[in-house]
Enzyme design. Structure first.
Site, PDB file in Angstrom:
ATOM      1  N   LYS A  90       0.839  -1.205   0.000  1.00 24.69           N
ATOM      2  CA  LYS A  90       0.000   0.000   0.000  1.00 24.69           C
ATOM      3  C   LYS A  90       0.873   1.254   0.000  1.00 24.69           C
ATOM      4  O   LYS A  90       1.998   1.220   0.499  1.00 24.69           O
ATOM      5  CB  LYS A  90      -0.960  -0.031   1.196  1.00 24.69           C
ATOM      6  CG  LYS A  90      -0.272   0.124   2.566  1.00 24.69           C
ATOM      7  CD  LYS A  90      -0.051   1.567   2.956  1.00 24.69           C
ATOM      8  CE  LYS A  90       0.857   1.714   4.122  1.00 24.69           C
ATOM      9  NZ  LYS A  90       1.195   3.103   4.452  1.00 24.69           N
ATOM     10  N   ASP A 168       0.754   8.581   4.096  1.00 23.34           N
ATOM     11  CA  ASP A 168       1.295   7.221   4.028  1.00 23.34           C
ATOM     12  C   ASP A 168       0.787   6.388   5.204  1.00 23.34           C
ATOM     13  O   ASP A 168       0.272   5.288   5.005  1.00 23.34           O
ATOM     14  CB  ASP A 168       2.822   7.243   3.983  1.00 23.34           C
ATOM     15  CG  ASP A 168       3.415   5.848   3.887  1.00 23.34           C
ATOM     16  OD1 ASP A 168       3.395   5.281   2.785  1.00 23.34           O
ATOM     17  OD2 ASP A 168       3.880   5.323   4.922  1.00 23.34           O
TER      18      ASP A 168
END
Length: 307
Positions: A90, A168
Site C-alpha cells: 500500500k 502514508d
C-alpha cells in the site's frame, strides 16, 4: 503442496520487517529471488532489475512489489505483461488512474492483482465490521498520529510528490474506515499542513459526510510520547473503538476477544487464495479519499521539518 515461488522487488525496511517474515511463515510461498539495486538478502538470488528477473527466472510466477508508490506503476505493468501474479504494497499506486489501469491490465491478462491494505487485516477489523453491519452510526472520529522520525528515519522519498507524506500512515486509517463502514462517505473538507521545506504534508485534518453523521480524521507526524492509532464509532447501540491500529477492539469500555494471523501473514494468506482461485482484489477507495483531500484541501504552511 508445492510452494509458489515468489520474488520481492524493493528490499527496504517494510520488506525486511514484514514481507520477508510473512513469506517465511507461509508454507504456500517460497522466497526465490529479490530485485534490488542496493543489495538483496544473504542466500537469496538478487537481480538489479525486474526485467533481468523475468528473463532469468521464468519459474517464478509471483512478485510482491514493495518499492515506493511513485515508481511502482511501471514495475507492476511489466510484471502483469509477463504473466506474473502481482501483489502491491500500500498504497497501490501514486494516482487513482494508475491503480485502475493496472486493474484493467490484470483482468485482460488473466492474472491475479492484489492491491493490499495491510491495516484491514489487523485482528480487530473483521469483528468491528461485523458488529457495525446492522448499527446506525451517529458520529465517527479517527486519530492517527505518530513520530515520522521513528517510522520513516532518513527516508526523504516520503516527502516527495506522489509519496503522500502523512497520508502514508493516514491511508491505513482510511483503509480500515472504508472496510468497517458499509455506507457511503465523501470528503467535504480538509486542511493540509506542509512544512515550508517539504513537498508533502506533515499533518492533515479531514471531514467526511455520511448518511446522518459526520466523520472526522486527524493525521499528524509530529506526535511524541507514543503512537495514537485509533478509530471511535458512535452508534445508537453504543461506542466501538479500534485502537493500536486495529489490533484491539472495544465495545463501550469492554475489550473484545479477537483472533487473527497478524496483518502481513494474513495478506499473504489472502494472496495465496487469490492465486488459487484465479481472482483479483483491487480497491482504490482509500486512495480516492486521499486524492480528494489534495483536491479540496486548504494548504497551510508550517515550520520546516528537519531530521
Amino acid at each position: 503442496m508445492t510452494a509458489t515461488k515468489i520474488a520481492i522487488m524493493g528490499v527496504g525496511k517494510i520488506a525486511r520487517d514484514q514481507h520477508i517474515p510473512a513469506i517465511a511463515a507461509d508454507p504456500r510461498f517460497e522466497l526465490a529471488a529479490t530485485v534490488s539495486r542496493s543489495g538483496g538478502l544473504d542466500g537469496v538470488e538478487n537481480f538489479a532489475t525486474l526485467s533481468e528477473l523475468i528473463a532469468a527466472r521464468p519459474d517464478i510466477p509471483a512478485v510482491s512489489l514493495c518499492m515506493p508508490p511513485s515508481v511502482r506503476y511501471e514495475a507492476a505493468a511489466e510484471a502483469i505483461a509477463a504473466g506474473k501474479q502481482t501483489m502491491l504494497e500500500k498504497p497501490p499506486g501514486a494516482t487513482v488512474a494508475e491503480v485502475l489501469d493496472l486493474a484493467r491490465m490484470a483482468e485482460e491478462a488473466g492474472v491475479t492483482l492484489f492491491a493490499t491494505w495491510h491495516s484491514r487485516h489487523a485482528e480487530g477489523v473483521a469483528a468491528a465490521k461485523a458488529w457495525l453491519a446492522d448499527k446506525t452510526i451517529t458520529a465517527l472520529r479517527i486519530d492517527w498520529k505518530e513520530d515520522v522520525r521513528k517510522w520513516h528515519p532518513g527516508q526523504d522519498w516520503i516527502w516527495e510528490p506522489g509519496n503522500l507524506g502523512v497520508f502514508d500512515p493516514g491511508i491505513n486509517a482510511l483503509s480500515i474506515l472504508t472496510e468497517i463502514v458499509q455506507v457511503p462517505l465523501h470528503l467535504t473538507g480538509a486542511e493540509l499542513s506542509f512544512p515550508e521545506n517539504r513537498a508533502a504534508p506533515i499533518a492533515a485534518d479531514l471531514t467526511f459526510a455520511g448518511p446522518g453523521f459526520i466523520a472526522e480524521a486527524a493525521f499528524d507526524w509530529r506526535q511524541e510520547g507514543g503512537e495514537i492509532w485509533q478509530i471511535a464509532v458512535e452508534t445508537t447501540a453504543g461506542t466501538l473503538r479500534l485502537i493500536e491500529g486495529g489490533a484491539r477492539l472495544f465495545l463501550d469500555d469492554s475489550e473484545q476477544t479477537v483472533h487473527g494471523r497478524g496483518e502481513y501473514p494474513d495478506l499473504y494468506h489472502r494472496f495465496g487464495d487469490l492465486i488459487e482461485g484465479g481472482a483479483r482484489d483491487v480497491d482504490a477507495t482509500p486512495l480516492i479519499h486521499v486524492a480528494d483531500a489534495f483536491l479540496l484541501g486548504r494548504r497551510l504552511v508550517v515550520e520546516p521539518f528537519n531530521e
